[in-house]
Enzyme design. Sequence first.
Site, PDB file in Angstrom:
ATOM      1  N   GLU A 197      -7.928   8.131   6.023  1.00  0.00           N
ATOM      2  CA  GLU A 197      -8.483   8.727   7.240  1.00  0.00           C
ATOM      3  C   GLU A 197      -9.220  10.030   6.942  1.00  0.00           C
ATOM      4  O   GLU A 197      -8.868  11.106   7.441  1.00  0.00           O
ATOM      5  CB  GLU A 197      -7.375   8.935   8.273  1.00  0.00           C
ATOM      6  CG  GLU A 197      -6.719   7.609   8.630  1.00  0.00           C
ATOM      7  CD  GLU A 197      -5.692   7.705   9.755  1.00  0.00           C
ATOM      8  OE1 GLU A 197      -5.371   8.825  10.163  1.00  0.00           O
ATOM      9  OE2 GLU A 197      -5.243   6.648  10.218  1.00  0.00           O
ATOM     10  N   TYR A 232      -5.048   1.345  15.795  1.00  0.00           N
ATOM     11  CA  TYR A 232      -3.835   1.262  16.607  1.00  0.00           C
ATOM     12  C   TYR A 232      -4.111   1.034  18.093  1.00  0.00           C
ATOM     13  O   TYR A 232      -3.382   0.314  18.752  1.00  0.00           O
ATOM     14  CB  TYR A 232      -3.008   2.550  16.485  1.00  0.00           C
ATOM     15  CG  TYR A 232      -2.394   2.774  15.129  1.00  0.00           C
ATOM     16  CD1 TYR A 232      -1.109   2.344  14.856  1.00  0.00           C
ATOM     17  CD2 TYR A 232      -3.110   3.415  14.115  1.00  0.00           C
ATOM     18  CE1 TYR A 232      -0.529   2.546  13.609  1.00  0.00           C
ATOM     19  CE2 TYR A 232      -2.540   3.621  12.868  1.00  0.00           C
ATOM     20  CZ  TYR A 232      -1.252   3.189  12.612  1.00  0.00           C
ATOM     21  OH  TYR A 232      -0.686   3.378  11.382  1.00  0.00           O
ATOM     22  N   GLU A 241      -4.082  -0.117   8.051  1.00  0.00           N
ATOM     23  CA  GLU A 241      -2.943   0.233   8.908  1.00  0.00           C
ATOM     24  C   GLU A 241      -3.113  -0.417  10.284  1.00  0.00           C
ATOM     25  O   GLU A 241      -4.205  -0.426  10.839  1.00  0.00           O
ATOM     26  CB  GLU A 241      -2.840   1.750   9.153  1.00  0.00           C
ATOM     27  CG  GLU A 241      -2.303   2.545   7.996  1.00  0.00           C
ATOM     28  CD  GLU A 241      -2.162   4.031   8.310  1.00  0.00           C
ATOM     29  OE1 GLU A 241      -1.926   4.397   9.487  1.00  0.00           O
ATOM     30  OE2 GLU A 241      -2.280   4.818   7.371  1.00  0.00           O
ATOM     31  N   ARG A 301       0.847  -1.188   0.000  1.00  0.00           N
ATOM     32  CA  ARG A 301       0.000   0.000   0.000  1.00  0.00           C
ATOM     33  C   ARG A 301       0.886   1.242   0.000  1.00  0.00           C
ATOM     34  O   ARG A 301       1.699   1.412   0.909  1.00  0.00           O
ATOM     35  CB  ARG A 301      -0.896   0.002   1.256  1.00  0.00           C
ATOM     36  CG  ARG A 301      -1.749   1.243   1.338  1.00  0.00           C
ATOM     37  CD  ARG A 301      -2.635   1.322   2.592  1.00  0.00           C
ATOM     38  NE  ARG A 301      -3.298   2.609   2.556  1.00  0.00           N
ATOM     39  CZ  ARG A 301      -3.482   3.409   3.600  1.00  0.00           C
ATOM     40  NH1 ARG A 301      -3.106   3.039   4.810  1.00  0.00           N
ATOM     41  NH2 ARG A 301      -4.067   4.568   3.455  1.00  0.00           N
TER      42      ARG A 301
HETATM   43  C1  GBH Z   1      -1.980   7.140  10.880  1.00  0.00           C
HETATM   44  O1  GBH Z   1      -2.930   7.950  11.504  1.00  0.00           O
HETATM   45  C2  GBH Z   1      -1.523   7.777   9.591  1.00  0.00           C
HETATM   46  O2  GBH Z   1      -2.375   7.412   8.533  1.00  0.00           O
HETATM   47  C3  GBH Z   1      -0.098   7.439   9.237  1.00  0.00           C
HETATM   48  O3  GBH Z   1       0.350   8.264   8.209  1.00  0.00           O
HETATM   49  C4  GBH Z   1       0.794   7.509  10.445  1.00  0.00           C
HETATM   50  O4  GBH Z   1       2.127   7.216  10.132  1.00  0.00           O
HETATM   51  C5  GBH Z   1       0.258   6.551  11.480  1.00  0.00           C
HETATM   52  O5  GBH Z   1      -1.031   6.920  11.835  1.00  0.00           O
HETATM   53  C6  GBH Z   1       1.038   6.504  12.778  1.00  0.00           C
HETATM   54  O6  GBH Z   1       0.759   7.606  13.592  1.00  0.00           O
HETATM   55  O7  GBH Z   1      -2.758  13.994  19.668  1.00  0.00           O
HETATM   56  O8  GBH Z   1      -4.048  12.794  21.199  1.00  0.00           O
HETATM   57  O9  GBH Z   1      -5.109  13.567  19.276  1.00  0.00           O
HETATM   58  C7  GBH Z   1      -3.317   7.552  12.786  1.00  0.00           C
HETATM   59  C8  GBH Z   1      -4.215   8.592  13.386  1.00  0.00           C
HETATM   60  C9  GBH Z   1      -4.172  10.694  14.392  1.00  0.00           C
HETATM   61  C10 GBH Z   1      -3.556   8.763  15.623  1.00  0.00           C
HETATM   62  C11 GBH Z   1      -3.583  11.553  15.445  1.00  0.00           C
HETATM   63  C12 GBH Z   1      -2.981   9.618  16.683  1.00  0.00           C
HETATM   64  C13 GBH Z   1      -2.914  11.740  17.683  1.00  0.00           C
HETATM   65  C14 GBH Z   1      -3.479  11.560  19.050  1.00  0.00           C
HETATM   66  N1  GBH Z   1      -3.525   9.404  14.348  1.00  0.00           N
HETATM   67  N2  GBH Z   1      -3.611  10.883  16.729  1.00  0.00           N
HETATM   68  S1  GBH Z   1      -3.889  13.078  19.830  1.00  0.00           S
END
Ligand code: GBH
Length: 516
Positions: A193, A336, A404, A103
């Site tokens: 996303e 995650y 992911e 991907r």
């Molecule tokens: C993914 O998003 C992305 O698609 C990817 O590019 C990235 O490398 C991967 O995550 C790893 O991070 O500051 O408390 O609000 C995941 C979504 C959005 C999860 C922001 C964490 C921050 C938490 N992310 N969020 S907060």
Amino acid sequence: MLVESMVFTVMKSLVFLYSLICVCYGREYTFPADFQFGTGTSAYQVEGAWNVGGKGESNWDRLTHTNPEAIADQSNGDIACDTYSKTKQDVQLLKFLGVDFYRFSISWTRILPNGKTDYINPDGIRYYSDLIDELLANNITPMVTMYHWDLPQTLEEEGGWTNLALVDYFTEYANILFERFGDRVKTWITFNEASHICHFGYGGDLIAPMLKDKVAAYQCGKTVILAHAKVYHLYNERYREVQKGRIGISQHIIWFDPMEKYYKDVNAAQSALEYTFGWLVHPIFTKKGGYPPTMIASVEAASKKDNLPSSRLVDLTTEEIELIKGTADFLGVNHYTTASCSHIGDEEIHPGLFYYADADASCVSDFTEEGAASFWLKVIPSGFRKALNWIKDQYNNPEVIITENGFSNFGHLINDCRRIYYYNAYLEELLKAVHEDGCKVTGFTAWSFMDNFEWRSGYFERFGLFAVDFEKPDRPRTAKMSAHIYKHILRERKIDWKYTPEGFPECEWLRVKDEL
Ligand code: GBH
């Protein structure tokens, strides 16, 4: 005689007990024969070559160059992993892993330097075309994301995703991708996303353009979902019959549990799920379509609290609802971690780690749980299964591809035992969801293929199966332990709990031969 038969009976019960444990814990489940494994990256995070080969400026180029303080280590993606110049070598690493698919995302400004179709950049077309060919020659299926957060700066200046004109610009860009690559690319993801682009880029400040304006976030959502729908219809009308591919959209789901088991927290957790995940999934994947009723109600209530004459969230029209409904062949799910939510209430304000005033939910990760380098990423595998079941129930069991899932470590680390534990435990929950709950999950993407530019966290948090040495100009890659274990899982098609960190904190338990 008697002793012998007693020993036999004891042994038999032990074997029985063992298999019972295996079944209960799902450790004997295998991945279905047609289950697809892959790994992934996104253009800005890995390509580098930000102004090479005719590429135009994106909003991430602009953000990192004009506001380096916004990035934890003041770094940028100018060079990143330089995958731009390492196609052949990287495809060999993918081949080593034995993945079914790769991907990756396409950088809009590499194809259309100023965002619009008046000039198509031949070097950009050539780069992705070569990558696709190289993958196919090595028996790896390309899975292509059209938009993973890097918007042409020219379009950002026209208001970015708050501007409805982007529906057409995006559709024209997608049209070129179908035209040039659709003969070889059969799995498309319009947006990575979708709701995060809006919540965190326009409503918040985690990604470009860091606008921090809720109204803009909701306008963004409308543009993005309409753009997605229009691209889906374009494919149906012009390409599907000949190219025979499929189109989906990826969304990020944090599983939200109620903090306390009473109705207000239960509602808060549901509301947070609808707000973060359901917002742009409900319109596509439900029979009724439109934004989730829970979200419409919660944003309206919050708007009233703020003394606004009407809701910040402008509803979709009946025509728009119809246009969007059913416009996906599969749902891409990024997952995650898990957090717990409580309602915000009237007097008390508890801004949690994930604080959604418009959803009346304040959610925090459990800091007693094992964590990754990313402070928000706690290892709570059970939430994965719950999320998959929630999706099954809410949207009538759609086909889901995990686009992911992964774990971050700090710095240059090869013996990444905790990532191995993470994948084992999360994949085990996935197997239970498939075998015991009937969730239609058909693929899994380990995020990420290699260490890369982790947005505002720069190079501090590293998600790769391969380590990249960013100190060296040629960015050498080294397989981490997890790369070997992932390869092993793919080959055996089951989880191997022989590789467990219990009692082996330093990873001496891992002696897998480097087959490179
Ligand atoms: C993914 O998003 C992305 O698609 C990817 O590019 C990235 O490398 C991967 O995550 C790893 O991070 O500051 O408390 O609000 C995941 C979504 C959005 C999860 C922001 C964490 C921050 C938490 N992310 N969020 S907060």
